[in-house]
Design a protein around this motif. Sequence first.
Motif, mmCIF file in Angstrom:
data_model
loop_
_atom_site.group_PDB
_atom_site.id
_atom_site.type_symbol
_atom_site.label_atom_id
_atom_site.label_comp_id
_atom_site.label_asym_id
_atom_site.label_seq_id
_atom_site.Cartn_x
_atom_site.Cartn_y
_atom_site.Cartn_z
ATOM 1 N N MET A 134 0.834 -1.199 0.000
ATOM 2 C CA MET A 134 0.000 0.000 0.000
ATOM 3 C C MET A 134 0.867 1.246 0.000
ATOM 4 N N SER A 135 1.846 1.236 0.891
ATOM 5 C CA SER A 135 2.708 2.396 1.038
ATOM 6 C C SER A 135 3.508 2.653 -0.248
ATOM 7 N N PHE A 136 4.053 1.606 -0.836
ATOM 8 C CA PHE A 136 4.842 1.767 -2.067
ATOM 9 C C PHE A 136 3.976 2.238 -3.215
ATOM 10 N N ARG A 137 2.724 1.708 -3.241
ATOM 11 C CA ARG A 137 1.798 2.071 -4.316
ATOM 12 C C ARG A 137 1.600 3.590 -4.329
ATOM 13 N N VAL A 138 1.562 4.157 -3.119
ATOM 14 C CA VAL A 138 1.332 5.594 -3.031
ATOM 15 C C VAL A 138 2.621 6.373 -3.240
ATOM 16 N N THR A 139 3.692 5.981 -2.534
ATOM 17 C CA THR A 139 4.900 6.810 -2.565
ATOM 18 C C THR A 139 5.684 6.641 -3.865
ATOM 19 N N TYR A 140 5.706 5.449 -4.453
ATOM 20 C CA TYR A 140 6.508 5.263 -5.659
ATOM 21 C C TYR A 140 5.687 5.382 -6.930
ATOM 22 N N PHE A 141 4.403 4.895 -6.905
ATOM 23 C CA PHE A 141 3.618 4.881 -8.139
ATOM 24 C C PHE A 141 2.542 5.954 -8.169
ATOM 25 N N ASN A 142 2.336 6.609 -7.012
ATOM 26 C CA ASN A 142 1.285 7.618 -6.911
ATOM 27 C C ASN A 142 -0.065 7.048 -7.352
ATOM 28 N N ASP A 143 -0.277 5.771 -7.047
ATOM 29 C CA ASP A 143 -1.475 5.063 -7.504
ATOM 30 C C ASP A 143 -2.405 4.852 -6.315
ATOM 31 N N TRP A 144 -3.268 5.810 -6.054
ATOM 32 C CA TRP A 144 -4.114 5.770 -4.858
ATOM 33 C C TRP A 144 -5.211 4.725 -4.989
ATOM 34 N N GLY A 145 -5.675 4.514 -6.206
ATOM 35 C CA GLY A 145 -6.764 3.564 -6.411
ATOM 36 C C GLY A 145 -6.409 2.172 -5.945
ATOM 37 N N VAL A 146 -5.280 1.655 -6.419
ATOM 38 C CA VAL A 146 -4.886 0.299 -6.051
ATOM 39 C C VAL A 146 -4.547 0.236 -4.554
ATOM 40 N N ALA A 147 -3.899 1.303 -4.046
ATOM 41 C CA ALA A 147 -3.597 1.334 -2.602
ATOM 42 C C ALA A 147 -4.878 1.210 -1.792
ATOM 43 N N ASN A 148 -5.908 1.932 -2.207
ATOM 44 C CA ASN A 148 -7.178 1.860 -1.494
ATOM 45 C C ASN A 148 -7.833 0.492 -1.641
ATOM 46 N N ALA A 149 -7.719 -0.079 -2.835
ATOM 47 C CA ALA A 149 -8.272 -1.426 -3.020
ATOM 48 C C ALA A 149 -7.592 -2.389 -2.057
ATOM 49 N N LEU A 150 -6.268 -2.286 -1.942
ATOM 50 C CA LEU A 150 -5.542 -3.149 -0.999
ATOM 51 C C LEU A 150 -6.015 -2.883 0.433
ATOM 52 N N GLY A 151 -6.272 -1.603 0.738
ATOM 53 C CA GLY A 151 -6.775 -1.246 2.068
ATOM 54 C C GLY A 151 -8.100 -1.922 2.351
ATOM 55 N N VAL A 152 -9.030 -1.840 1.382
ATOM 56 C CA VAL A 152 -10.337 -2.451 1.573
ATOM 57 C C VAL A 152 -10.188 -3.968 1.711
ATOM 58 N N ILE A 153 -9.273 -4.546 0.919
ATOM 59 C CA ILE A 153 -9.045 -5.999 1.045
ATOM 60 C C ILE A 153 -8.567 -6.335 2.464
ATOM 61 N N SER A 154 -7.711 -5.485 3.031
ATOM 62 C CA SER A 154 -7.247 -5.775 4.400
ATOM 63 C C SER A 154 -8.389 -5.620 5.413
ATOM 64 N N TYR A 155 -9.319 -4.670 5.150
ATOM 65 C CA TYR A 155 -10.500 -4.589 6.019
ATOM 66 C C TYR A 155 -11.257 -5.911 5.957
#
Lengths: 274, 349, 294
Positions: free
Chosen positions: C253-274
């Motif tokens: 999640m963290s890399f998705r945001v900091t390296y790829f600036n890809d918030w969508g996939v980071a959030n999808a991963l977040g929801v999956i962890s929920y």
Amino acid sequence: MTGVKATKWWRAMILKLVIITILGFAIFGPLAGTLLWSFAIKWYWPSALPQEFGLKYWANALTGRSQVLDALWLSISIALIVVAVGLLVSIPAGYALARFDVPWKKVLLVLFLMPQAFPQLPVFINMSSIFYRLNIAGTVAGVTAAHLVVSLVYSVWITTATFKSIPEVLEDAAINLGASRVGAFFKITLPLAAPGLIASAIFVFLNSLDEFTGTFFVGAPYIQTLPILMYTASMGYNMQAASVIAIMLTIPSLVFMAILERFLKAEYIRGLGV
Amino acid sequence: MATLEIQGLTKTYGQLKALDNVNLTVQEGELMAVLGPSGSGKSTLVRSIAGFVAPDAGHILLGGRDITFERPEKRNTAMVFQSYALWPHMTVLQNITYGLKLRRLSPEEIARKVEWALDLVDLSGLEGRYPRQLSGGQQQRVALARALVVDPEILLLDEPLSNLDAKIRYRLRFEIKKLQKRLNITTIYITHDQEEALSIADSVVLLKDGKVLQAGRPEEIYSNPKNSFVAEFLGASNVITDLVLQDREGLYVMLGGARLPVPAYKQPGEEVSIVIRADEVELGGEMPEGDHEHVSFSGKVNDQMYLGSRRRYEIETVEGHSLLIDSDRELPTGSVIRLCVDRDKIYIY
Amino acid sequence: MKTPALMQRASLSAQQAMRRPPWAGGRSGLPGMLLILPALAMLAALYIYPLLSSIVMSFVSDAGVGLENYRKAFSLYLIDMLYTVGITILSLAIVFVISVAIAGYLRFNRWPFLNFVYRLPLFIPFLIVGHSMRVFLAPHGILNLILSRITGIPELPGLAFGWGGLVISYVWKQFPLATLLILGAFQSVEDSYIEAALNLGSSRLRVIREILLPISGPTVLVAMVLTFVSTIGCLTIPLLVGAPKPVMLPVDMSFRVTYFNDWGVANALGVISYVIVIVLAYYYLKHMVREEGA
């Protein structure tokens, strides 16, 4: 009979020594390593102890206009603001949750527990994008707000439990003798709640002091708190500098551990209603 | 079933002597009541037999086997706790079966024994209930069944009836007694209730401050208490202390104008206790002439209390002693009356 | 021991308060809500809003509204998801065994040394645990330094930067809280329940398993859920002691945001962890309820 007893005693004693050794090593080993590194100047494999000891890295961190000292003051300032704001909103909320017939009380309590009972990382990520739009990303205000979310759990829950543990008749007695409701709260309830509120403040302070993830997403790279500095140093294999900061961050926790020992009885934690 | 022998058992907690050189023998099939006030050491005694207290000195022999330092789980004693200690997460059936499962019996044998135990305590049909769904009396029976089903060498009952209503207590007392005789199981029964002890036991031991004050058959102890404490604890309401007097005929004390001889080992001027039971004094009326079996004395009715089947009078003697006497006669308060009591029923220590 | 009684009394007085007339200190909902409002507003703005936004944004991508982020997340990170669940469950199992063992031991025996020492990691922040473990478990770390002196083998593989180091670090940090909670529950189980079982011939181990644990069920559940959530959500420990591949979901999640600036996939991963948290908590809860009913 005594022979059997003596053998049993010896067996128990040896078992205890083995457990002390393993447990002591497991618990203290990692911490001891960090402590040694903070005083090491040269430590090359495979020497059992650093080849050269010294206070160089401590001196670097603590003297002059060092980055570490700046970060320390920043961390402490943020933590103090978080404690003040946290208590300011939690004391009325905790009192209301303990004493008033608030609708949906259980739901509210669960809601306040959520930041600890649910993964935090996605929230911080989204908080950072929201703050970016509001132009408070990378500011002290933004980081303080991030810290507040997580500490709200401790402050609301502990203050609620504290107010619940104070018998209501004590307030009633004061009102009966002519005090106003507000007067009874400030003169009777609040002083009695002091130990619990102090415990809550300590939890919030330590939590903010050690907070990394929220700071990292909301504040980086402009806000350099101690944990952020430590993380950078550790990732860069600057073991001595990282270890010095790690020790600096651990000391307050350990000091407060001694203070909290009074509050942290296992039964007390259970009494919090978790 | 086995004989229990306790030899010189001693246990101290700091300054406090919970057990002080206690010697006891419980015969096979005997029910021994251990009676004493709270803090007398009776709990420590039963807990050291069960293995929850390690004694400082002495031995415990069960069927000739020394179990003094045996682990509790290896002793084959069965205890019924004051609080019953029925596990709240298990049904009646699971509670009773627990000990049998530990003994690795076959399922058929477990079923047979459980049925026997449920029948024994008259609980058939309640197997599926949880303890919280049972009345106090029923919980007590489950606890008893759980203890008896494992075929213990000795049954330990730690104030088993003290949490129940008086009515149920009386009934269960007799049931326990019958059960114990039927199974012929060696039993120790701890209680602080003298009536319970006297009515249920084959033998009674009276404990105080960790010491055995007196032991014997209930009738023996009741009619021959060794000292004023035993007498008082076994239901005497009146213990009067006075100083020993002496004249030409010997030592005596005065009670209501009557002269009561004092045993010769006492000294003049020494304190003695006169013990008289509330229900062993006859109120009013005169004693026939030349009756040496009774003592007659006088007193004034100071106060009275209606108890239903009888009245309790507070009588004051001329010496200023105050006595509580039960009687079914009606007497006006303030009247001066004669009292009559069997010579054997006045205990002087 | 004192606290539950106090709490009980307090809740009784709260019930009494509900029945009070307004002129005698009745505590109706409205002023209460007003007192809670500041805290609630803060929670709503700083927690609930970002939380909901993470769920909403997980369905928004360059391709519009849909499941594109989830498709991408599963195709890129399926291994990491399984790895995360595996590591978390393994850590949870070890935490369970250690904390029940320590709590069980301390229920039967007084040992101030143990009672003090086990709590220490409670006061060490995750970040510092990560750093210390990095120093301790590295190939040339303190542990290998000592082990190679004892065994005489000059070069040992390091536990850090792999699954072993991760599990050790999680367990080290997490077992004290679980132990503290479980011991509290064990201590509030009446002595006579334990003694009755011993008296019937049960060993201490069986008493822990068959008497203490079932009676303490709800607290054990809470301890395990807290452990699970803070393990699966922790970013610092996997950043500092994890392997480069596979990694735990928070790192993705963290890399998705900091390296790829890809918030969508980071959030999808977040929801999956929920979802993982909810599903596991649900199954655990169901299992516990069944145990209790049996």
